[in-house]
Write a protein that holds these residues in place. Structure first.
Motif, PDB file in Angstrom:
ATOM      1  N   TYR A  10       0.837  -1.206   0.000  1.00  0.00           N
ATOM      2  CA  TYR A  10       0.000   0.000   0.000  1.00  0.00           C
ATOM      3  C   TYR A  10       0.872   1.258   0.000  1.00  0.00           C
ATOM      4  N   VAL A  11       1.909   1.260   0.838  1.00  0.00           N
ATOM      5  CA  VAL A  11       2.741   2.461   0.952  1.00  0.00           C
ATOM      6  C   VAL A  11       3.779   2.535  -0.165  1.00  0.00           C
ATOM      7  N   GLY A  12       4.492   1.439  -0.399  1.00  0.00           N
ATOM      8  CA  GLY A  12       5.563   1.455  -1.399  1.00  0.00           C
ATOM      9  C   GLY A  12       5.043   1.750  -2.795  1.00  0.00           C
ATOM     10  N   VAL A  29      10.395  -2.434  -6.033  1.00  0.00           N
ATOM     11  CA  VAL A  29      10.886  -3.799  -5.862  1.00  0.00           C
ATOM     12  C   VAL A  29       9.975  -4.521  -4.876  1.00  0.00           C
ATOM     13  N   ASP A  30       9.716  -5.792  -5.139  1.00  0.00           N
ATOM     14  CA  ASP A  30       9.012  -6.590  -4.127  1.00  0.00           C
ATOM     15  C   ASP A  30       9.452  -8.039  -4.257  1.00  0.00           C
ATOM     16  N   LYS A  31       9.495  -8.719  -3.128  1.00  0.00           N
ATOM     17  CA  LYS A  31       9.872 -10.133  -3.115  1.00  0.00           C
ATOM     18  C   LYS A  31       8.758 -11.003  -3.665  1.00  0.00           C
ATOM     19  N   ARG A  34       4.328 -12.782  -7.582  1.00  0.00           N
ATOM     20  CA  ARG A  34       2.983 -12.610  -8.172  1.00  0.00           C
ATOM     21  C   ARG A  34       2.601 -11.134  -8.256  1.00  0.00           C
ATOM     22  N   LYS A  35       2.962 -10.405  -7.193  1.00  0.00           N
ATOM     23  CA  LYS A  35       2.650  -8.973  -7.149  1.00  0.00           C
ATOM     24  C   LYS A  35       3.360  -8.255  -8.292  1.00  0.00           C
ATOM     25  N   ILE A  36       4.639  -8.550  -8.452  1.00  0.00           N
ATOM     26  CA  ILE A  36       5.434  -7.862  -9.481  1.00  0.00           C
ATOM     27  C   ILE A  36       4.961  -8.277 -10.884  1.00  0.00           C
ATOM     28  N   GLY A  85       6.636  -4.298   5.303  1.00  0.00           N
ATOM     29  CA  GLY A  85       5.684  -4.376   6.414  1.00  0.00           C
ATOM     30  C   GLY A  85       6.392  -4.422   7.771  1.00  0.00           C
ATOM     31  N   THR A  86       5.717  -3.885   8.787  1.00  0.00           N
ATOM     32  CA  THR A  86       6.210  -3.992  10.172  1.00  0.00           C
ATOM     33  C   THR A  86       5.042  -4.444  11.049  1.00  0.00           C
ATOM     34  N   PRO A  87       4.591  -5.691  10.838  1.00  0.00           N
ATOM     35  CA  PRO A  87       3.398  -6.168  11.572  1.00  0.00           C
ATOM     36  C   PRO A  87       3.696  -6.355  13.059  1.00  0.00           C
ATOM     37  N   ARG A 154      -3.385   7.888   4.119  1.00  0.00           N
ATOM     38  CA  ARG A 154      -4.488   7.028   4.545  1.00  0.00           C
ATOM     39  C   ARG A 154      -4.927   6.182   3.367  1.00  0.00           C
ATOM     40  N   GLU A 155      -5.155   4.900   3.591  1.00  0.00           N
ATOM     41  CA  GLU A 155      -5.703   4.077   2.517  1.00  0.00           C
ATOM     42  C   GLU A 155      -7.048   4.649   2.119  1.00  0.00           C
ATOM     43  N   GLY A 156      -7.363   4.558   0.852  1.00  0.00           N
ATOM     44  CA  GLY A 156      -8.643   5.079   0.360  1.00  0.00           C
ATOM     45  C   GLY A 156      -8.504   6.509  -0.143  1.00  0.00           C
ATOM     46  N   PRO A 265      -4.060  -0.499  15.163  1.00  0.00           N
ATOM     47  CA  PRO A 265      -3.926  -1.553  16.176  1.00  0.00           C
ATOM     48  C   PRO A 265      -2.471  -1.944  16.421  1.00  0.00           C
ATOM     49  N   LYS A 266      -1.719  -2.165  15.355  1.00  0.00           N
ATOM     50  CA  LYS A 266      -0.330  -2.627  15.570  1.00  0.00           C
ATOM     51  C   LYS A 266       0.559  -1.486  16.076  1.00  0.00           C
ATOM     52  N   ASP A 267       0.289  -0.263  15.638  1.00  0.00           N
ATOM     53  CA  ASP A 267       1.166   0.846  16.043  1.00  0.00           C
ATOM     54  C   ASP A 267       0.935   1.248  17.500  1.00  0.00           C
ATOM     55  N   MET A 330      -8.165  -5.814   4.689  1.00  0.00           N
ATOM     56  CA  MET A 330      -8.933  -6.457   5.765  1.00  0.00           C
ATOM     57  C   MET A 330      -8.121  -6.582   7.053  1.00  0.00           C
ATOM     58  N   ARG A 331      -6.877  -6.075   7.042  1.00  0.00           N
ATOM     59  CA  ARG A 331      -6.032  -6.274   8.217  1.00  0.00           C
ATOM     60  C   ARG A 331      -6.665  -5.640   9.465  1.00  0.00           C
ATOM     61  N   ASP A 332      -6.883  -6.474  10.476  1.00  0.00           N
ATOM     62  CA  ASP A 332      -7.447  -6.017  11.755  1.00  0.00           C
ATOM     63  C   ASP A 332      -8.748  -5.248  11.604  1.00  0.00           C
TER      64      ASP A 332
END
Ligand code: NAD
Length: 440
Positions: A10-12, A29-31, A34-36, A85-87, A154-156, A265-267, A330-332
């Motif tokens: 979302y951010v990158g 870049v992404d590992k 499928r995304k790439i 990500g920093t979950p 913000r997403e959206g 929630p995670k932050d 859908m995260r959290d």
């Protein structure tokens, strides 16, 4: 300016596409192969309004490309952003920094010439120091400066937020890195977006303090909503009444089912852990998290009460699954514990979301039945619950819905509808923080 963006979530992806739109040369870049692969085909891995057009136009003009291999783009980059990500770490709530440090090691091996390495991921205070140490350990001879540049989008509304930020925070005291960052953000500087230069640790803390404060505001108004219900007041008017005060401000004062999503929630949890580690307990934030956690199940009890005290074998229609509209994230999401609690109470859950159903299938139990419209969702249901305030739920044909429901009960967890209007159409209506209209 040549930029490598490590992590294309979302951010990158949004940041990379916006930087390219500013005129920079960006490789995302992404590992995740499928995304790439999807991005190379012009398919978006996430739903974000306007993103697909922005990515397509910058890719077409040769400023934006995608790869799974960071070596070349990092070697050629003036600036490498880390946006992985920093979950929450399983078990203790600390931020899991594995992805950040792994990326830092890989970046250290690949950089050539002076490179600014910028953490855009949300990371606890001191992570910049550790990134620097990890990179130095991996490659003693590398020439780099580690910068903190937290992201507030913000997403959206991510593209708008990125291009019209309230502020840009840059944490570094390295003069070469400062110059580079000024160049990268020059288009926004010309738009008069305030750029704040500060110490790296301060920049890291600003991000958590901002999220914790916003989460506190939401939780505060949610508790006011509970009180308003008990005393026969209207929380929306309370929010307006206090929000008009400039010292308070009207944003983030919408009572609802409790905050969720990929950040708050995670932050908040990670910030609490930092406070504990440094023996500076953050009791307000701790309370916010506890109050918010309890709220999710309380929302299920609201539905239970609206359905007459029993949900056994009753069908509940859930409108909206994502934590907010205009995202598929859908995260959290508050819908997850709500649905689990409803199922625990014996309800059969049916759900509809305009964009989130694919991600929802991965996180919700198999027992949830998905429908292809709000109307199909409500058809034959004993109660309909509005969980996410998607635009398309704001003007539903309530007469058609009433006619198709088994019992006309609406639980509106976002206060989308005026109580009077819905009750006039023959529904039992329960909002948040508002006494039922007939009691007024
Ligand atoms: P995300 O899960 O959508 O994306 C992270 C991406 O990084 C994934 O695609 C993953 O495959 C990739 N990745 C992980 N390790 C990698 C590596 N070594 N090399 C290349 N790619 C790698 O996460 P997100 O929502 O974009 O969040 C990223 C960070 O930004 C988090 O720290 C988050 O807290 C912060 N943030 C998020 C938002 C938001 O609204 N989502 C807003 C502000 C800040």
């Amino acid at each position: 300016m040549r930029i490598a963006m490590i992590g294309s979530g979302y951010v990158g992806l949004v940041s990379g596409a916006c930087f390219a739109d500013f005129g920079h040369q960006v490789v995302c870049v992404d590992k995740d192969t499928r995304k790439i692969d999807a991005l190379k085909q012009g398919e978006m891995p996430i739903y974000e309004p306007g993103l697909s057009e922005l990515v397509a136009s910058n890719a077409r003009q040769g400023r934006l490309s995608f790869t799974t291999d960071l070596k070349d783009p990092v070697a050629e980059a003036d600036a490498v952003f880390i946006a992985v990500g920093t979950p929450s770490r399983r078990g203790d709530g600390h931020a899991d920094l594995t992805y950040v440090y792994d990326a830092a090691r890989e970046v250290a091996r690949a950089i050539s010439g002076f490179t600014a390495v910028i953490t855009k991921s949300t990371v606890p205070v001191g992570t910049g120091d550790e990134v620097e140490r990890v990179m130095r350990q991996t490659r003693g001879d590398a020439d780099f400066a580690v910068v903190s540049n937290p992201e507030f989008l913000r997403e959206g509304a991510a593209i708008r937020d990125f291009k019209h930020p309230d502020r840009i925070v840059i944490g570094t005291h390295d003069e070469r890195a400062k110059e580079l960052m000024a160049e990268i953000y020059r288009p926004l500087y010309l738009n008069r977006a305030p750029i704040m230069y500060t110490e790296r640790r301060t920049a890291e803390l600003i991000k958590y303090a901002a999220n914790a404060f916003l989460a506190t505001k939401i939780t505060f108004i949610n508790e006011m909503a509970d009180l308003a219900e008990k005393v026969g007041a209207d929380v929306q008017e309370v929010a307006r009444g206090i929000g008009l005060d400039n010292r308070i401000g009207g944003k983030f004062l919408h009572a609802g089912p409790g905050f969720g999503g990929s950040c708050f929630p995670k932050d908040t949890l990670a910030l609490i852990k930092t406070g504990q580690d440094y023996e500076a307990p953050l009791r307000i934030v701790e309370t916010v998290v506890a109050v918010n956690d309890q709220r999710k199940r309380a929302m299920a009890r609201k539905v239970l009460a609206a359905a007459g005290g029993s949900l056994r074998d009753k069908t509940v229609a859930i409108l909206g699954l994502t934590f907010k509209p205009n995202t598929d994230d859908m995260r959290d999401s508050p819908s997850i514990p709500l649905i689990t609690a409803l199922q625990d109470m014996g309800a059969k859950v049916r759900a509809y979301d305009p964009e989130g159903m694919q991600q929802a299938r991965d996180v919700l139990s198999n027992e949830v039945a998905y429908t292809d419209s709000a109307y199909a969702c409500a058809d034959g249901a004993d109660a309909m619950v509005i969980v996410t305030e998607w635009e398309q739920f704001r003007a539903l044909d309530l007469d058609a819905i009433r006619a198709s429901m088994k019992s006309p009960v609406i639980v509106d967890l976002r206060n989308v509808y005026p109580a009077e209007e819905v009750e006039k159409r023959g529904f039992a209506y329960i909002g948040i923080g508002r006494a039922p209209a007939r009691n007024r």
